[in-house]
Write a protein that holds these residues in place. Structure first.
Motif, PDB file in Angstrom:
ATOM      1  N   SER A 170       0.861  -1.185   0.000  1.00  0.00           N
ATOM      2  CA  SER A 170       0.000   0.000   0.000  1.00  0.00           C
ATOM      3  C   SER A 170       0.894   1.230   0.000  1.00  0.00           C
ATOM      4  CB  SER A 170      -0.880   0.035   1.253  1.00  0.00           C
ATOM      5  OG  SER A 170      -1.711  -1.088   1.306  1.00  0.00           O
ATOM      6  N   GLU A 171       0.577   2.179  -0.836  1.00  0.00           N
ATOM      7  CA  GLU A 171       1.332   3.424  -0.911  1.00  0.00           C
ATOM      8  C   GLU A 171       0.345   4.567  -0.805  1.00  0.00           C
ATOM      9  OE1 GLU A 171       2.775   7.013  -2.586  1.00  0.00           O
ATOM     10  OE2 GLU A 171       1.410   5.754  -3.706  1.00  0.00           O
ATOM     11  N   PHE A 172       0.677   5.549   0.023  1.00  0.00           N
ATOM     12  CA  PHE A 172      -0.189   6.713   0.183  1.00  0.00           C
ATOM     13  C   PHE A 172       0.662   7.896   0.634  1.00  0.00           C
ATOM     14  CE2 PHE A 172      -0.448   3.737   3.684  1.00  0.00           C
ATOM     15  CZ  PHE A 172      -0.066   4.490   4.787  1.00  0.00           C
ATOM     16  N   ARG A 173       0.089   9.077   0.508  1.00  0.00           N
ATOM     17  CA  ARG A 173       0.799  10.284   0.923  1.00  0.00           C
ATOM     18  C   ARG A 173       0.731  10.453   2.435  1.00  0.00           C
ATOM     19  NH1 ARG A 173      -1.743  14.468  -3.223  1.00  0.00           N
ATOM     20  NH2 ARG A 173      -3.488  13.102  -2.813  1.00  0.00           N
ATOM     21  N   LEU A 174       1.741  11.056   2.988  1.00  0.00           N
ATOM     22  CA  LEU A 174       1.780  11.336   4.413  1.00  0.00           C
ATOM     23  C   LEU A 174       0.576  12.178   4.831  1.00  0.00           C
ATOM     24  CD1 LEU A 174       3.775  10.675   6.705  1.00  0.00           C
ATOM     25  CD2 LEU A 174       4.842  12.868   6.281  1.00  0.00           C
ATOM     26  N   THR A 175       0.144  13.063   3.955  1.00  0.00           N
ATOM     27  CA  THR A 175      -1.002  13.923   4.253  1.00  0.00           C
ATOM     28  C   THR A 175      -2.324  13.167   4.227  1.00  0.00           C
ATOM     29  OG1 THR A 175      -1.097  14.581   1.933  1.00  0.00           O
ATOM     30  CG2 THR A 175       0.122  16.031   3.431  1.00  0.00           C
ATOM     31  N   ASP A 176      -2.320  11.912   3.759  1.00  0.00           N
ATOM     32  CA  ASP A 176      -3.532  11.093   3.726  1.00  0.00           C
ATOM     33  C   ASP A 176      -3.756  10.324   5.033  1.00  0.00           C
ATOM     34  OD1 ASP A 176      -4.135  11.878   1.168  1.00  0.00           O
ATOM     35  OD2 ASP A 176      -3.117  10.177   0.236  1.00  0.00           O
ATOM     36  N   ILE A 177      -2.868  10.497   6.011  1.00  0.00           N
ATOM     37  CA  ILE A 177      -2.999   9.776   7.281  1.00  0.00           C
ATOM     38  C   ILE A 177      -3.986  10.513   8.189  1.00  0.00           C
ATOM     39  CG2 ILE A 177      -1.812   9.026   9.380  1.00  0.00           C
ATOM     40  CD1 ILE A 177       0.701   8.679   7.685  1.00  0.00           C
ATOM     41  N   ARG A 178      -4.972   9.764   8.666  1.00  0.00           N
ATOM     42  CA  ARG A 178      -5.932  10.307   9.642  1.00  0.00           C
ATOM     43  C   ARG A 178      -5.394  10.134  11.053  1.00  0.00           C
ATOM     44  NH1 ARG A 178     -11.573   7.863   9.224  1.00  0.00           N
ATOM     45  NH2 ARG A 178     -11.783   9.460   7.624  1.00  0.00           N
ATOM     46  N   SER A 179      -4.894   8.913  11.357  1.00  0.00           N
ATOM     47  CA  SER A 179      -4.384   8.644  12.703  1.00  0.00           C
ATOM     48  C   SER A 179      -3.417   7.472  12.677  1.00  0.00           C
ATOM     49  CB  SER A 179      -5.545   8.344  13.660  1.00  0.00           C
ATOM     50  OG  SER A 179      -6.212   7.165  13.262  1.00  0.00           O
ATOM     51  N   ILE A 180      -2.686   7.354  13.783  1.00  0.00           N
ATOM     52  CA  ILE A 180      -1.777   6.229  13.975  1.00  0.00           C
ATOM     53  C   ILE A 180      -2.139   5.609  15.306  1.00  0.00           C
ATOM     54  CG2 ILE A 180       0.622   5.508  14.246  1.00  0.00           C
ATOM     55  CD1 ILE A 180       1.374   8.061  12.639  1.00  0.00           C
ATOM     56  N   ASP A 181      -2.462   4.327  15.277  1.00  0.00           N
ATOM     57  CA  ASP A 181      -2.916   3.618  16.469  1.00  0.00           C
ATOM     58  C   ASP A 181      -1.797   2.722  16.963  1.00  0.00           C
ATOM     59  OD1 ASP A 181      -4.443   2.497  18.470  1.00  0.00           O
ATOM     60  OD2 ASP A 181      -5.547   1.164  17.129  1.00  0.00           O
ATOM     61  N   GLU A 182      -1.250   3.074  18.101  1.00  0.00           N
ATOM     62  CA  GLU A 182      -0.148   2.308  18.678  1.00  0.00           C
ATOM     63  C   GLU A 182      -0.717   1.389  19.742  1.00  0.00           C
ATOM     64  OE1 GLU A 182       4.048   3.105  20.980  1.00  0.00           O
ATOM     65  OE2 GLU A 182       2.731   4.765  20.565  1.00  0.00           O
ATOM     66  N   ARG A 183      -0.751   0.096  19.426  1.00  0.00           N
ATOM     67  CA  ARG A 183      -1.284  -0.894  20.367  1.00  0.00           C
ATOM     68  C   ARG A 183      -0.394  -2.107  20.379  1.00  0.00           C
ATOM     69  NH1 ARG A 183      -7.322  -1.780  18.719  1.00  0.00           N
ATOM     70  NH2 ARG A 183      -7.806   0.356  18.298  1.00  0.00           N
ATOM     71  N   SER A 184      -0.289  -2.674  21.532  1.00  0.00           N
ATOM     72  CA  SER A 184       0.457  -3.924  21.671  1.00  0.00           C
ATOM     73  C   SER A 184      -0.449  -5.077  21.248  1.00  0.00           C
ATOM     74  CB  SER A 184       0.901  -4.101  23.112  1.00  0.00           C
ATOM     75  OG  SER A 184       1.519  -5.342  23.265  1.00  0.00           O
ATOM     76  N   LYS A 185       0.112  -6.041  20.547  1.00  0.00           N
ATOM     77  CA  LYS A 185      -0.662  -7.215  20.140  1.00  0.00           C
ATOM     78  C   LYS A 185      -1.010  -8.095  21.328  1.00  0.00           C
ATOM     79  CE  LYS A 185       0.306  -8.292  15.364  1.00  0.00           C
ATOM     80  NZ  LYS A 185       0.869  -9.278  14.474  1.00  0.00           N
ATOM     81  N   SER A 186      -0.100  -8.182  22.273  1.00  0.00           N
ATOM     82  CA  SER A 186      -0.353  -9.064  23.417  1.00  0.00           C
ATOM     83  C   SER A 186      -1.049  -8.305  24.527  1.00  0.00           C
ATOM     84  CB  SER A 186       0.982  -9.648  23.932  1.00  0.00           C
ATOM     85  OG  SER A 186       1.800  -8.610  24.380  1.00  0.00           O
ATOM     86  N   LYS A 187      -2.013  -8.966  25.133  1.00  0.00           N
ATOM     87  CA  LYS A 187      -2.743  -8.367  26.242  1.00  0.00           C
ATOM     88  C   LYS A 187      -2.557  -9.255  27.458  1.00  0.00           C
ATOM     89  CE  LYS A 187      -6.223  -6.176  23.414  1.00  0.00           C
ATOM     90  NZ  LYS A 187      -7.640  -6.025  23.131  1.00  0.00           N
ATOM     91  N   ARG A 188      -2.181  -8.644  28.568  1.00  0.00           N
ATOM     92  CA  ARG A 188      -1.985  -9.418  29.801  1.00  0.00           C
ATOM     93  C   ARG A 188      -3.296  -9.484  30.563  1.00  0.00           C
ATOM     94  NH1 ARG A 188       3.872  -7.522  32.035  1.00  0.00           N
ATOM     95  NH2 ARG A 188       4.977  -7.991  30.137  1.00  0.00           N
ATOM     96  N   LYS A 189      -3.499 -10.629  31.183  1.00  0.00           N
ATOM     97  CA  LYS A 189      -4.706 -10.822  32.003  1.00  0.00           C
ATOM     98  C   LYS A 189      -4.380 -10.635  33.461  1.00  0.00           C
ATOM     99  CE  LYS A 189      -6.988 -13.898  28.829  1.00  0.00           C
ATOM    100  NZ  LYS A 189      -7.632 -15.152  28.642  1.00  0.00           N
TER     101      LYS A 189
END
Length: 78
Positions: A59-78
């Motif tokens: 996928s290629e897109f312009r930097l100005t086309d970014i709405r948001s960046i979601d930083e989440r860890s894949k692993s979730k601790r219980k």
């Protein structure tokens, strides 16, 4: 000319360089989510972003086309 003053440029570089690497998702203005699962699967030149997704899709897109960046860890601790 690189557009390093774009709001998401610095954030993308920070996320890509963090150690240990943590996956993140880039959401574009059209609502498409681009998962970045490894540091080598996203590059930017300050104007454009290239993401290599599952099954090596690109996928290629312009930097100005970014709405948001979601930083989440894949692993979730219980």
């Amino acid at each position: 000319m690189m557009t390093q003053d774009q709001p998401h440029y610095t954030e993308l570089l920070r996320l890509r360089k963090q150690r240990p690497f943590r996956p993140f998702t880039i959401v574009t203005l059209d609502g498409v989510k681009h998962a970045v699962s490894e540091f080598a699967r996203m590059v930017t030149n300050g104007r454009h972003v290239l993401v290599i997704g599952k099954n090596d899709s690109i996928s290629e897109f312009r930097l100005t086309d970014i709405r948001s960046i979601d930083e989440r860890s894949k692993s979730k601790r219980k």
